[in-house]
Design a protein around this motif. Sequence first.
Motif, PDB file in Angstrom:
ATOM      1  N   VAL A  20      38.809  22.992  -9.795  1.00  0.00           N
ATOM      2  CA  VAL A  20      38.888  21.765 -10.047  1.00  0.00           C
ATOM      3  C   VAL A  20      39.128  21.082 -11.470  1.00  0.00           C
ATOM      4  O   VAL A  20      39.053  22.767 -12.712  1.00  0.00           O
ATOM      5  N   LYS A  21      40.431  20.576 -11.699  1.00  0.00           N
ATOM      6  CA  LYS A  21      40.231  20.432 -13.180  1.00  0.00           C
ATOM      7  C   LYS A  21      39.893  19.349 -14.354  1.00  0.00           C
ATOM      8  O   LYS A  21      39.714  18.122 -13.236  1.00  0.00           O
ATOM      9  N   VAL A 141      32.180  32.329 -11.833  1.00  0.00           N
ATOM     10  CA  VAL A 141      33.260  31.010 -11.801  1.00  0.00           C
ATOM     11  C   VAL A 141      34.038  31.140 -13.063  1.00  0.00           C
ATOM     12  O   VAL A 141      33.639  30.535 -14.196  1.00  0.00           O
ATOM     13  N   PRO A 142      35.361  31.585 -12.904  1.00  0.00           N
ATOM     14  CA  PRO A 142      36.651  31.387 -13.869  1.00  0.00           C
ATOM     15  C   PRO A 142      35.877  29.868 -14.432  1.00  0.00           C
ATOM     16  O   PRO A 142      36.361  29.396 -13.784  1.00  0.00           O
ATOM     17  N   VAL A 143      37.016  29.744 -15.668  1.00  0.00           N
ATOM     18  CA  VAL A 143      36.577  29.098 -16.416  1.00  0.00           C
ATOM     19  C   VAL A 143      38.230  29.031 -17.545  1.00  0.00           C
ATOM     20  O   VAL A 143      37.984  29.501 -18.030  1.00  0.00           O
ATOM     21  N   ILE A 144      39.208  28.444 -16.991  1.00  0.00           N
ATOM     22  CA  ILE A 144      40.964  28.627 -17.535  1.00  0.00           C
ATOM     23  C   ILE A 144      41.259  27.306 -18.408  1.00  0.00           C
ATOM     24  O   ILE A 144      41.290  26.332 -17.646  1.00  0.00           O
ATOM     25  N   ASN A 145      41.779  27.570 -19.593  1.00  0.00           N
ATOM     26  CA  ASN A 145      42.760  26.663 -20.192  1.00  0.00           C
ATOM     27  C   ASN A 145      43.494  27.438 -20.531  1.00  0.00           C
ATOM     28  O   ASN A 145      43.817  28.639 -20.923  1.00  0.00           O
ATOM     29  N   GLU A 146      44.501  26.645 -21.047  1.00  0.00           N
ATOM     30  CA  GLU A 146      45.887  26.996 -22.036  1.00  0.00           C
ATOM     31  C   GLU A 146      45.213  27.427 -23.066  1.00  0.00           C
ATOM     32  O   GLU A 146      44.590  27.297 -23.699  1.00  0.00           O
ATOM     33  N   ASN A 147      45.967  29.372 -23.295  1.00  0.00           N
ATOM     34  CA  ASN A 147      45.734  29.524 -24.542  1.00  0.00           C
ATOM     35  C   ASN A 147      45.899  28.497 -26.266  1.00  0.00           C
ATOM     36  O   ASN A 147      47.408  29.312 -26.306  1.00  0.00           O
ATOM     37  N   ASP A 148      46.272  27.541 -25.978  1.00  0.00           N
ATOM     38  CA  ASP A 148      46.650  27.135 -26.902  1.00  0.00           C
ATOM     39  C   ASP A 148      46.463  26.979 -28.181  1.00  0.00           C
ATOM     40  O   ASP A 148      48.064  26.610 -29.398  1.00  0.00           O
ATOM     41  N   ALA A 164      46.754  23.748 -13.277  1.00  0.00           N
ATOM     42  CA  ALA A 164      45.738  24.168 -12.350  1.00  0.00           C
ATOM     43  C   ALA A 164      46.605  23.762 -10.493  1.00  0.00           C
ATOM     44  O   ALA A 164      46.049  25.144  -9.920  1.00  0.00           O
ATOM     45  N   ALA A 165      47.655  24.199 -10.757  1.00  0.00           N
ATOM     46  CA  ALA A 165      48.005  24.446  -9.748  1.00  0.00           C
ATOM     47  C   ALA A 165      49.347  25.901  -9.387  1.00  0.00           C
ATOM     48  O   ALA A 165      48.797  26.096  -8.880  1.00  0.00           O
TER      49      ALA A 165
END
Length: 376
Positions: A20-21, A141-148, A164-165
């Motif tokens: 889920v994004k 529940v992994p919560v992922i973001n780009e390492n901005d 996400a894809a």
Amino acid sequence: MKIARLADLADAATCPRLVVKVGSSLLVAKDGVRRAWLEGLVSEIAAAKARGQDVIVVSSGAIALGARTLGLDKGGRGSLADAQAAAAVGQIALSGLWAELLGQHGLTAAQLLLTLEDLEDRRRYLNATATLTRLLDAGAVPVINENDSVATQEIRFGDNDRLAARVAQAARASAVLLLSDVDGLFDRNPAEPGARLLPEVRGVTAEIHAMATGGSSSGMGSGGMTSKLQAAEIAELAGIALAIASGLHDAPIARATDQGIGTLFLPRRKAGARKAWLGGRLRLKGAVVVDAGAARALGKGSSLLAAGIVRTEGEFSRGDAIAIRGEDGTTLAHGLSEYDAAECARLMGTQSAEQADLLGYAPRSAVVHRDQLVLL
């Protein structure tokens, strides 16, 4: 069982693993975090876990949150330095928020920050796969973001739709749900009279791309419909369904799955794991342009031979991922080159019998072997 409708995304048997994004504009309003809305979404995630689904969250919002704290204008996107600084501050708040709300349902949040290179490099991609698998097996529940905070323009996804894809590929997910500020893909700009929501798309074609509008309407995010279609193309290669639905409403997952409001992209095919990773790459080292005969041969499953190459583009080495394009500019495939760019330039247009004299050693069987090539 294959996913055939939006309702299947809420079925643990058909969709055992869902990504889920959540976009920035859904999570952060101009006056701060949309906490009540997020609490409702987390309740939906908890319900999915209770019915036996694994859930991975790809969450934007770090830059928007950090920009508010630091008092940066343009939502923290005025410059790369601003975005990096805002992300460094905002990511703490973002991960803490997810951990708190998931914890209220007895769920453990796990934070992963990824850059483009983490999923473009094959070894690091497999490491990410292993980490995600272990976390999901442990019930987190992994919560992922780009390492901005460390990503630059050259090594960024640039939006979390494509991230996400790629995460769905790495995690071997069944489906991706992109919660956005629109109901899905319309056949024209949704602001135009008579615009029609497309409930289902089988394969992203040039005609489908023509329907997209770029840019985020909120001004907070970095994605638009174009990035969502690119995400659908990445998911398709791995046989993963992808849906776009509005997150502007309460209980957005239920609205999409129970009422069927959104656009579901169904994959036409499924490549093997390695080929799906290769086809989903966003950063390529160069390209070769091929003639019509070579393009037809590729479409029939052949390797790429030097005789069909008419031009090389960029600098690349043996083993690098390159694009294979037709003379009209259309990208036909991605593949791993058996030669560097200079060798390809010397060999193009030649037959195998001529190549040993040109190279000074026995030529390889193909410039890009079919086992290291994926059609797009």
